[in-house]
Design a protein around this motif. Structure first.
Motif, mmCIF file in Angstrom:
data_model
loop_
_atom_site.group_PDB
_atom_site.id
_atom_site.type_symbol
_atom_site.label_atom_id
_atom_site.label_comp_id
_atom_site.label_asym_id
_atom_site.label_seq_id
_atom_site.Cartn_x
_atom_site.Cartn_y
_atom_site.Cartn_z
ATOM 1 N N GLY A 212 28.620 -0.670 93.087
ATOM 2 C CA GLY A 212 29.931 -1.264 93.281
ATOM 3 C C GLY A 212 29.872 -2.779 93.330
ATOM 4 N N HIS A 213 28.818 -3.309 93.952
ATOM 5 C CA HIS A 213 28.660 -4.763 94.063
ATOM 6 C C HIS A 213 28.626 -5.424 92.691
ATOM 7 C CE1 HIS A 213 27.390 -8.550 95.846
ATOM 8 N NE2 HIS A 213 26.381 -8.598 94.984
ATOM 9 N N LYS A 214 28.093 -4.704 91.697
ATOM 10 C CA LYS A 214 27.981 -5.273 90.356
ATOM 11 C C LYS A 214 29.338 -5.538 89.720
ATOM 12 C CE LYS A 214 23.439 -3.377 89.134
ATOM 13 N NZ LYS A 214 22.811 -4.686 88.810
ATOM 14 N N ILE A 215 30.358 -4.808 90.172
ATOM 15 C CA ILE A 215 31.697 -5.000 89.580
ATOM 16 C C ILE A 215 32.714 -5.423 90.644
ATOM 17 C CG2 ILE A 215 31.276 -3.438 87.636
ATOM 18 C CD1 ILE A 215 32.913 -1.306 89.163
ATOM 19 N N ASN A 216 32.191 -5.904 91.779
ATOM 20 C CA ASN A 216 33.043 -6.458 92.843
ATOM 21 C C ASN A 216 33.986 -5.432 93.470
ATOM 22 O OD1 ASN A 216 32.017 -9.172 92.624
ATOM 23 N ND2 ASN A 216 33.237 -9.386 90.751
ATOM 24 N N VAL A 217 33.472 -4.204 93.658
ATOM 25 C CA VAL A 217 34.209 -3.180 94.393
ATOM 26 C C VAL A 217 33.283 -2.604 95.457
ATOM 27 C CG1 VAL A 217 35.657 -2.642 92.395
ATOM 28 C CG2 VAL A 217 33.578 -1.290 92.817
ATOM 29 N N LYS A 218 33.824 -1.756 96.320
ATOM 30 C CA LYS A 218 33.011 -1.245 97.433
ATOM 31 C C LYS A 218 31.972 -0.229 96.980
ATOM 32 C CE LYS A 218 33.347 0.423 102.187
ATOM 33 N NZ LYS A 218 34.265 0.819 103.289
ATOM 34 N N TYR A 219 32.400 0.745 96.163
ATOM 35 C CA TYR A 219 31.496 1.809 95.729
ATOM 36 C C TYR A 219 31.604 1.991 94.220
ATOM 37 C CZ TYR A 219 31.292 3.250 100.671
ATOM 38 O OH TYR A 219 31.120 3.285 102.032
ATOM 39 N N GLY A 220 30.471 2.252 93.584
ATOM 40 C CA GLY A 220 30.464 2.490 92.147
ATOM 41 C C GLY A 220 29.410 3.504 91.756
ATOM 42 N N GLU A 221 29.538 4.026 90.551
ATOM 43 C CA GLU A 221 28.530 4.906 89.960
ATOM 44 C C GLU A 221 28.155 4.351 88.591
ATOM 45 O OE1 GLU A 221 29.681 9.160 92.074
ATOM 46 O OE2 GLU A 221 30.600 8.662 90.147
ATOM 47 N N GLY A 222 26.854 4.232 88.352
ATOM 48 C CA GLY A 222 26.379 3.608 87.124
ATOM 49 C C GLY A 222 25.985 4.607 86.052
ATOM 50 N N PHE A 223 26.110 4.174 84.807
ATOM 51 C CA PHE A 223 25.771 5.000 83.650
ATOM 52 C C PHE A 223 25.067 4.156 82.597
ATOM 53 C CE2 PHE A 223 29.448 6.780 85.690
ATOM 54 C CZ PHE A 223 29.268 8.151 85.635
ATOM 55 N N THR A 224 24.239 4.808 81.793
ATOM 56 C CA THR A 224 23.707 4.171 80.596
ATOM 57 C C THR A 224 24.346 4.835 79.386
ATOM 58 O OG1 THR A 224 21.794 5.689 80.489
ATOM 59 C CG2 THR A 224 21.521 3.614 81.708
ATOM 60 N N VAL A 225 24.376 4.129 78.275
ATOM 61 C CA VAL A 225 25.052 4.628 77.072
ATOM 62 C C VAL A 225 24.050 4.861 75.962
ATOM 63 C CG1 VAL A 225 27.148 3.370 77.718
ATOM 64 C CG2 VAL A 225 25.534 2.337 76.115
ATOM 65 N N GLU A 226 24.420 5.722 75.013
ATOM 66 C CA GLU A 226 23.573 5.977 73.853
ATOM 67 C C GLU A 226 23.980 5.105 72.674
ATOM 68 O OE1 GLU A 226 23.045 10.014 72.758
ATOM 69 O OE2 GLU A 226 22.292 10.615 74.726
ATOM 70 N N ARG A 227 25.194 4.633 72.679
ATOM 71 C CA ARG A 227 25.646 3.715 71.646
ATOM 72 C C ARG A 227 26.555 2.681 72.284
ATOM 73 N NH1 ARG A 227 30.923 4.607 70.602
ATOM 74 N NH2 ARG A 227 31.792 6.721 70.839
ATOM 75 N N VAL A 228 26.774 1.597 71.586
ATOM 76 C CA VAL A 228 27.609 0.531 72.120
ATOM 77 C C VAL A 228 29.011 1.055 72.389
ATOM 78 C CG1 VAL A 228 28.644 -1.715 71.620
ATOM 79 C CG2 VAL A 228 26.276 -1.262 70.952
ATOM 80 N N ALA A 229 29.515 0.769 73.578
ATOM 81 C CA ALA A 229 30.879 1.160 73.924
ATOM 82 C C ALA A 229 31.858 0.150 73.337
ATOM 83 C CB ALA A 229 31.038 1.219 75.442
ATOM 84 N N GLY A 230 32.991 0.638 72.843
ATOM 85 C CA GLY A 230 33.981 -0.243 72.224
ATOM 86 C C GLY A 230 35.342 -0.112 72.875
ATOM 87 N N VAL A 231 36.105 -1.181 72.846
ATOM 88 C CA VAL A 231 37.474 -1.164 73.368
ATOM 89 C C VAL A 231 38.393 -1.858 72.369
ATOM 90 C CG1 VAL A 231 36.786 -1.137 75.797
ATOM 91 C CG2 VAL A 231 37.116 -3.327 74.651
ATOM 92 N N LYS A 232 39.674 -1.522 72.414
ATOM 93 C CA LYS A 232 40.667 -2.198 71.592
ATOM 94 C C LYS A 232 41.310 -3.365 72.337
ATOM 95 C CE LYS A 232 41.865 1.836 68.787
ATOM 96 N NZ LYS A 232 42.935 2.772 68.358
ATOM 97 N N ASN A 233 41.234 -3.312 73.670
ATOM 98 C CA ASN A 233 41.890 -4.302 74.508
ATOM 99 C C ASN A 233 40.875 -4.841 75.504
ATOM 100 O OD1 ASN A 233 43.409 -5.722 76.379
ATOM 101 N ND2 ASN A 233 45.121 -4.286 76.336
ATOM 102 N N LEU A 234 40.578 -6.137 75.457
ATOM 103 C CA LEU A 234 39.591 -6.709 76.374
ATOM 104 C C LEU A 234 39.985 -6.528 77.834
ATOM 105 C CD1 LEU A 234 38.624 -10.067 74.592
ATOM 106 C CD2 LEU A 234 37.180 -8.061 74.936
ATOM 107 N N PHE A 235 41.286 -6.383 78.107
ATOM 108 C CA PHE A 235 41.725 -6.214 79.493
ATOM 109 C C PHE A 235 41.374 -4.840 80.047
ATOM 110 C CE2 PHE A 235 44.125 -9.867 78.108
ATOM 111 C CZ PHE A 235 44.076 -10.704 79.231
ATOM 112 N N ASP A 236 40.969 -3.908 79.185
ATOM 113 C CA ASP A 236 40.468 -2.625 79.674
ATOM 114 C C ASP A 236 39.134 -2.793 80.398
ATOM 115 O OD1 ASP A 236 42.638 -1.291 78.648
ATOM 116 O OD2 ASP A 236 41.623 -0.702 76.791
ATOM 117 N N LEU A 237 38.497 -3.939 80.205
ATOM 118 C CA LEU A 237 37.203 -4.183 80.846
ATOM 119 C C LEU A 237 37.332 -4.767 82.239
ATOM 120 C CD1 LEU A 237 35.332 -5.697 77.775
ATOM 121 C CD2 LEU A 237 35.033 -3.420 78.727
ATOM 122 N N LEU A 238 38.519 -5.079 82.679
ATOM 123 C CA LEU A 238 38.703 -5.671 84.005
ATOM 124 C C LEU A 238 38.544 -4.622 85.092
ATOM 125 C CD1 LEU A 238 41.756 -8.014 83.330
ATOM 126 C CD2 LEU A 238 39.354 -8.650 83.518
#
Length: 238
Positions: A212-238
């Protein structure tokens, strides 16, 4: 039933410890979510296979899952081979998930890395129409999930993405504690295991806080990906 997310796990409780907050958060958003456990965890130090199945069902209710199945592979001794890949592909074709969450790419328990590899290979062959599988006497259609994400388990792996589970921390803990045979119980007469020590759940919380600290929240769960993740809207990354 079609699922949006299918989490595949070598053992009952792998998902609960690693990504149950993520599943619960998506259930709350209206997505259909399920778990496929590969083994009954029969080689575990504590509990019995029958009890683990009961606990897994309770954990599924705590998370609000739409489905949970167990393939009954041999704990510790299952292989990443054709027979096991096809068995998983049959379930993938049954539920047709858009996304699969799988075991860590490597971890303390060898079944985790092996299970992650097996799930990934099964997702691929599930999309091959010339690999024939049947269910209820009917040929199944090929289906390949759009994405595979590997949850992080005991060993630290730098995540490629982190999901905010702050609002679902209590659900995560309740899903873990459904496995009463596996975690700390001062009244238990069974031998102590790696995960039954009283400080193990402190580690789970510390890991979630670290993610969670990595994304400035209290609790989080981490994942690794097999291919590059893509978005259409940069604000989806906030």
């Amino acid at each position: 039933m079609k699922l949006d997310i299918l989490a595949i796990a070598a053992h009952p409780d792998d998902v609960e410890l690693s990504c149950s907050g993520t599943l619960a958060s998506h259930v709350e958003r209206g997505y259909k979510v399920g778990i496929l456990d590969l083994t009954q965890g029969e080689m575990g130090t504590r509990g019995t296979p029958a009890l683990r199945l009961e606990e897994a069902e309770q954990a599924a209710k705590n998370m609000g899952l739409s489905a949970r199945e167990n393939l009954g592979f041999k704990d510790v001794f299952f292989e990443d081979d054709q027979a096991h890949q096809v068995a998983i592909a049959r379930i993938i074709r049954k539920y047709r998930p858009e996304m699969v969450l799988a075991n860590a790419v490597s971890d303390r328990h060898p079944d985790h890395g092996k299970g992650g590899s097996l799930a990934s290979h099964a997702c691929f062959i599930s999309g091959l129409r010339k690999v024939e599988t049947e269910m209820d006497g009917n040929l199944q259609e090929a289906w390949r999930p759009k994405a595979i994400y590997h949850y992080i388990q005991n060993n630290y792996i730098e995540p490629d993405l982190v999901v905010d589970i702050s609002s679902h921390w209590e659900t995560k803990i309740n899903s873990i504690l459904a496995f009463q045979s596996q975690f700390y119980n001062p009244d238990s007469k069974e031998p102590e295991s790696f995960i039954s020590r009283p400080d193990f759940l402190d580690f789970i919380e510390a890991r979630s806080r670290e993610m969670g600290h990595k994304i400035n929240v209290k609790y989080g769960e981490g994942f690794t990906v097999e291919r590059v993740a893509g978005v259409k809207n940069l604000f989806d990354l906030l």
